[in-house]
Design a protein around this motif. Structure first.
Motif: not given
Length: 136
Positions: A66-70, A82-84, A91-95, A105-111
């Motif tokens: 999450l921190m790396e994605a911004g 929050a990030l969409d 992010y997943a595609s580029l990395t 799902t949890i990353l979205r809630k964390m954002s």
């Protein structure tokens, strides 16, 4: 071993909430001074005081991701949001990260929790999320 999955997810969301709170810049009403705008985390670091991070027994890689994605993005009219889903997909595609649906799902809630923490942390009277009764 360790906490049940539901408790781990709750703890990850709390960790993101706390991280947002730590990254908040305290705003003082009516302050017109040219004082530096520092985050709470910067203040802890300047005072050589350990910041109150939430300890995780599992899933720390998700907080790092999450921190790396911004963890947040700016709203067009000011403020943060929050990030969409599309942000995580990009992010997943580029990395070339292979995110499982539950991780996304949890990353979205964390954002979302990070944004909440930043908004709450702007108040000089805000209690750290990890110290609140609801966190226990």
């Amino acid at each position: 071993a360790g906490e049940p999955l539901g408790k781990r997810k709750k703890r990850l969301i709390l960790a993101a909430h706390q991280m947002g709170w730590l990254n908040a810049i305290i705003e003082l009403k009516g302050d017109k001074s040219e004082r530096p705008k520092e985050s709470r985390l910067s203040r802890y670091n300047a005072a050589n005081t350990p910041a109150p991070f939430v300890e995780l027994d599992a899933g720390e890689y998700l907080l790092n991701l999450l921190m790396e994605a911004g963890p947040i993005k700016s709203q067009p009219m000011g403020g943060f949001q929050a990030l969409d889903w599309v942000d995580f997909a990009a992010y997943a595609s580029l990395t070339m990260a292979d995110l499982e649906p539950w991780e996304a799902t949890i990353l979205r809630k964390m954002s979302e929790a990070f944004v909440t923490g930043m908004n709450e942390g702007a108040s000089p009277f805000s209690i750290p999320p990890a110290d609140r009764e609801s966190a226990k």
